[in-house]
Design a protein around this motif. Structure first.
Motif, PDB file in Angstrom:
ATOM      1  N   ASN A  68       0.809  -1.233   0.000  1.00  0.00           N
ATOM      2  CA  ASN A  68       0.000   0.000   0.000  1.00  0.00           C
ATOM      3  C   ASN A  68       0.839   1.278   0.000  1.00  0.00           C
ATOM      4  N   TYR A  69       2.124   1.203   0.313  1.00  0.00           N
ATOM      5  CA  TYR A  69       2.972   2.405   0.323  1.00  0.00           C
ATOM      6  C   TYR A  69       3.670   2.661  -1.011  1.00  0.00           C
ATOM      7  N   MET A  70       3.352   1.876  -2.024  1.00  0.00           N
ATOM      8  CA  MET A  70       3.970   2.150  -3.322  1.00  0.00           C
ATOM      9  C   MET A  70       3.384   3.438  -3.912  1.00  0.00           C
ATOM     10  N   GLY A 104       7.769  -3.410  -2.967  1.00  0.00           N
ATOM     11  CA  GLY A 104       7.699  -3.211  -1.519  1.00  0.00           C
ATOM     12  C   GLY A 104       9.126  -3.235  -1.039  1.00  0.00           C
ATOM     13  N   VAL A 105       9.346  -3.697   0.190  1.00  0.00           N
ATOM     14  CA  VAL A 105      10.719  -3.724   0.687  1.00  0.00           C
ATOM     15  C   VAL A 105      11.223  -5.162   0.797  1.00  0.00           C
ATOM     16  N   HIS A 106      12.529  -5.285   1.095  1.00  0.00           N
ATOM     17  CA  HIS A 106      13.198  -6.577   0.937  1.00  0.00           C
ATOM     18  C   HIS A 106      12.567  -7.694   1.772  1.00  0.00           C
ATOM     19  N   ALA A 128      16.192  -1.587  -0.931  1.00  0.00           N
ATOM     20  CA  ALA A 128      14.938  -1.193  -0.284  1.00  0.00           C
ATOM     21  C   ALA A 128      14.785  -2.018   0.999  1.00  0.00           C
ATOM     22  N   GLY A 129      15.364  -1.524   2.064  1.00  0.00           N
ATOM     23  CA  GLY A 129      15.358  -2.263   3.338  1.00  0.00           C
ATOM     24  C   GLY A 129      14.233  -1.809   4.242  1.00  0.00           C
ATOM     25  N   CYS A 130      14.509  -1.787   5.549  1.00  0.00           N
ATOM     26  CA  CYS A 130      13.503  -1.380   6.542  1.00  0.00           C
ATOM     27  C   CYS A 130      14.244  -1.185   7.854  1.00  0.00           C
ATOM     28  N   SER A 131      14.009  -0.059   8.531  1.00  0.00           N
ATOM     29  CA  SER A 131      14.750   0.198   9.781  1.00  0.00           C
ATOM     30  C   SER A 131      14.431  -0.858  10.837  1.00  0.00           C
ATOM     31  N   LEU A 132      13.240  -1.413  10.782  1.00  0.00           N
ATOM     32  CA  LEU A 132      12.897  -2.457  11.760  1.00  0.00           C
ATOM     33  C   LEU A 132      13.654  -3.742  11.455  1.00  0.00           C
ATOM     34  N   ALA A 133      13.639  -4.154  10.181  1.00  0.00           N
ATOM     35  CA  ALA A 133      14.321  -5.402   9.812  1.00  0.00           C
ATOM     36  C   ALA A 133      15.816  -5.304  10.106  1.00  0.00           C
ATOM     37  N   VAL A 157       6.627  -9.360  10.866  1.00  0.00           N
ATOM     38  CA  VAL A 157       7.128  -9.794   9.549  1.00  0.00           C
ATOM     39  C   VAL A 157       8.210  -8.868   9.013  1.00  0.00           C
ATOM     40  N   ASN A 158       8.308  -7.666   9.569  1.00  0.00           N
ATOM     41  CA  ASN A 158       9.367  -6.728   9.155  1.00  0.00           C
ATOM     42  C   ASN A 158      10.703  -7.174   9.736  1.00  0.00           C
ATOM     43  N   THR A 159      11.128  -8.384   9.369  1.00  0.00           N
ATOM     44  CA  THR A 159      12.377  -8.959   9.866  1.00  0.00           C
ATOM     45  C   THR A 159      12.982  -9.813   8.746  1.00  0.00           C
ATOM     46  N   ALA A 215      12.526   0.453  16.016  1.00  0.00           N
ATOM     47  CA  ALA A 215      11.435   1.378  15.672  1.00  0.00           C
ATOM     48  C   ALA A 215      11.437   1.640  14.168  1.00  0.00           C
ATOM     49  N   CYS A 216      10.285   2.049  13.676  1.00  0.00           N
ATOM     50  CA  CYS A 216      10.160   2.440  12.270  1.00  0.00           C
ATOM     51  C   CYS A 216      10.524   3.923  12.164  1.00  0.00           C
ATOM     52  N   ILE A 217      11.481   4.228  11.291  1.00  0.00           N
ATOM     53  CA  ILE A 217      11.937   5.629  11.182  1.00  0.00           C
ATOM     54  C   ILE A 217      10.864   6.545  10.598  1.00  0.00           C
ATOM     55  N   VAL A 218       9.863   5.965   9.982  1.00  0.00           N
ATOM     56  CA  VAL A 218       8.791   6.775   9.400  1.00  0.00           C
ATOM     57  C   VAL A 218       7.758   7.129  10.472  1.00  0.00           C
ATOM     58  N   HIS A 219       7.329   6.137  11.224  1.00  0.00           N
ATOM     59  CA  HIS A 219       6.226   6.351  12.167  1.00  0.00           C
ATOM     60  C   HIS A 219       6.660   6.926  13.507  1.00  0.00           C
ATOM     61  N   GLU A 220       7.934   6.736  13.879  1.00  0.00           N
ATOM     62  CA  GLU A 220       8.340   7.263  15.191  1.00  0.00           C
ATOM     63  C   GLU A 220       8.505   8.781  15.165  1.00  0.00           C
ATOM     64  N   PRO A 243      -0.100   1.394  13.868  1.00  0.00           N
ATOM     65  CA  PRO A 243       0.391   0.998  15.203  1.00  0.00           C
ATOM     66  C   PRO A 243       1.911   0.947  15.351  1.00  0.00           C
ATOM     67  N   GLU A 244       2.660   1.326  14.306  1.00  0.00           N
ATOM     68  CA  GLU A 244       4.107   1.511  14.485  1.00  0.00           C
ATOM     69  C   GLU A 244       4.407   2.888  15.090  1.00  0.00           C
ATOM     70  N   CYS A 245       3.362   3.721  15.257  1.00  0.00           N
ATOM     71  CA  CYS A 245       3.549   5.024  15.918  1.00  0.00           C
ATOM     72  C   CYS A 245       3.663   4.801  17.426  1.00  0.00           C
ATOM     73  N   MET A 301       7.551  10.190   4.297  1.00  0.00           N
ATOM     74  CA  MET A 301       7.900   9.259   3.213  1.00  0.00           C
ATOM     75  C   MET A 301       8.825   8.172   3.770  1.00  0.00           C
ATOM     76  N   CYS A 302       8.624   6.935   3.345  1.00  0.00           N
ATOM     77  CA  CYS A 302       9.565   5.864   3.708  1.00  0.00           C
ATOM     78  C   CYS A 302      10.655   5.838   2.628  1.00  0.00           C
ATOM     79  N   PRO A 303      11.899   6.145   3.012  1.00  0.00           N
ATOM     80  CA  PRO A 303      12.963   6.203   1.997  1.00  0.00           C
ATOM     81  C   PRO A 303      13.222   4.856   1.345  1.00  0.00           C
ATOM     82  N   TYR A 304      12.852   3.776   2.043  1.00  0.00           N
ATOM     83  CA  TYR A 304      13.068   2.431   1.483  1.00  0.00           C
ATOM     84  C   TYR A 304      11.994   2.106   0.452  1.00  0.00           C
ATOM     85  N   MET A 305      10.757   2.333   0.820  1.00  0.00           N
ATOM     86  CA  MET A 305       9.657   2.064  -0.122  1.00  0.00           C
ATOM     87  C   MET A 305       9.821   2.909  -1.387  1.00  0.00           C
ATOM     88  N   GLN A 306      10.279   4.150  -1.184  1.00  0.00           N
ATOM     89  CA  GLN A 306      10.386   5.071  -2.328  1.00  0.00           C
ATOM     90  C   GLN A 306      11.500   4.687  -3.298  1.00  0.00           C
TER      91      GLN A 306
HETATM   92 FE1  SF4 Z   1      10.089  -0.265   7.483  1.00  0.00          FE
HETATM   93 FE2  SF4 Z   1       8.851   1.864   8.451  1.00  0.00          FE
HETATM   94 FE3  SF4 Z   1       9.480   1.803   5.882  1.00  0.00          FE
HETATM   95 FE4  SF4 Z   1       7.523   0.218   6.835  1.00  0.00          FE
HETATM   96  S1  SF4 Z   1       7.527   2.428   6.744  1.00  0.00           S
HETATM   97  S2  SF4 Z   1       9.175  -0.388   5.452  1.00  0.00           S
HETATM   98  S3  SF4 Z   1       8.343  -0.264   8.872  1.00  0.00           S
HETATM   99  S4  SF4 Z   1      10.926   1.803   7.614  1.00  0.00           S
END
Ligand code: SF4
Ligand code: 13P
Length: 350
Positions: A68-70, A104-106, A128-133, A157-159, A215-220, A243-245, A301-306
């Motif tokens: 959904n973030y594409m 999406g992300v990796h 395209a990673g994820c700060s949580l993973a 699942v973000n792992t 933590a998620c760098i986008v939602h925190e 709920p990542e906020c 914006m999520c820099p990974y998704m983007q």
């Molecule tokens: Fe990871 Fe946050 Fe980006 Fe989702 S929005 S992929 S949790 S960094």
């Protein structure tokens, strides 16, 4: 790292990718799904890529699973399935085509590969990673098990596949509270998102939940004060959070849920004005389906998704590069944790 100059010249010699208003108009049916957020000149730039990708998908027997973030041009232009992490994982188990392109992300691509290992799963940009993973490894899971002996480990699942393989069960933001409530034992280890864990702890007070410090760098980045300010400036505004906020942000919201649940809430409630406390593409993607709803407020914006763009999707399908591999032994153990989540959440929803 992908060399965009080389990619551009190579793609340009195989496909007609020049901006074209004429092509854009011929593809007006696709544009109609995102007209509120996509000016025609921008669509004239994207349309040639969308046309080329959709043709190539057929030739390669490929499907696109998109989060959904594409961006709207990916979400509405080339996707076969769109959804939250849970929906995409379930969709991956059912893919019959030879190739899955994961927009999406990796960790999402790894999850698809784990669940449907015979398919080629293409990741248009491996970065395209994820700060949580990135915040936890399998050693981190072992550390938590040593600190809380006997407590089950629920990993988001973000792992990575290795972390999933070291966990007892996975969860997503759509089912975390239900999964935790259904597990045996008083103490539950949740990794790696401390904010998701604390939001679950508020919903499932009968359990003692301990968490990893991710933590998620986008939602925190959102604060409860942001939400209060926007409510003061727009009386009647509805606020929906992911709920990542942090919990104080969730407490200020009218509703919190996964990206699919956010969409469902807006479509059911049809608020006059709404603020989605999440990634920016979320509001863009559901805007045209909800024409009477005004989407307000800041988003991040999520820099990974983007990192996932039409150009990179076309490149991965053209060259068939970017295939995600998971060590089969790791995949076997990770599959248990993901499949347990899918089975349990489907049982609980029945
Ligand atoms: Fe990871 Fe946050 Fe980006 Fe989702 S929005 S992929 S949790 S960094
Ligand atoms: P959802 O499962 O709610 O789509 O969330 C995934 C994600 O990465 C949100 O940041």
């Amino acid at each position: 790292m992908l060399d965009l100059t080389t990619i551009r010249s190579e793609l340009g010699s195989h496909y007609d990718l020049e901006p074209s208003l004429e092509l854009a108009e011929r593809m007006a049916d696709i544009h109609a799904r995102m007209g509120r957020v996509m000016p025609w000149p921008d669509w004239a730039i994207h349309a040639p890529y969308v046309a080329a990708i959709n043709k190539l998908k057929k030739e390669r027997n490929a499907v696109v699973l998109a989060h959904n973030y594409m961006t709207p041009q990916i979400y509405h232009g080339i996707s076969d399935v769109v959804g939250d992490s849970l929906a995409l994982a379930i969709a991956a188990t059912k893919v019959e085509a030879e190739v899955i392109v994961q927009c999406g992300v990796h960790f999402m691509a790894e999850t698809s590969k784990i669940l449907n290992p015979r398919k080629t799963v293409l990741m248009p940009d491996m970065e395209a990673g994820c700060s949580l993973a990135e915040s936890i490894t399998a050693e981190g899971i072992a550390e938590m098990r040593a600190r809380y002996p006997g407590a089950p480990v629920v990993s988001y699942v973000n792992t990575t596949a290795e972390v999933k393989a070291a966990s007892d069960i996975c969860c997503t933001s759509a089912n975390a509270a239900q999964i935790v409530a259904a597990l045996e034992g008083d103490t539950i280890i949740m990794t790696p998102d401390k904010w998701l864990a604390q939001n679950v702890a508020n919903k499932v007070p009968q359990k003692r939940i301990v968490w990893w410090d991710g933590a998620c760098i986008v939602h925190e980045q959102f604060t409860a004060q942001d939400l209060r300010d926007f409510r003061d400036w727009n009386p009647g505004l509805k606020i929906i959070a992911h709920p990542e906020c942090p919990p104080d942000v969730v407490a200020e919201a009218d509703y919190a849920g996964s990206t699919a649940n956010i969409q469902g809430w807006v479509e059911t409630e049809r608020p006059r004005q709404v603020m989605l406390v999440t990634e920016c593409s979320m509001a863009s993607n559901i805007s045209d389906a909800n024409p009477e709803v005004e989407f307000l407020g800041p988003c991040n914006m999520c820099p990974y998704m983007q990192k996932i763009t039409l150009e990179k999707v076309l490149w991965s399908l053209h060259t068939m590069t970017g295939a995600v591999e998971v060590d089969p032994q790791v995949a076997d153990r990770a599959r248990l944790a993901v499949q347990r989540m899918i089975d349990l959440s489907q049982r609980l929803a029945a």
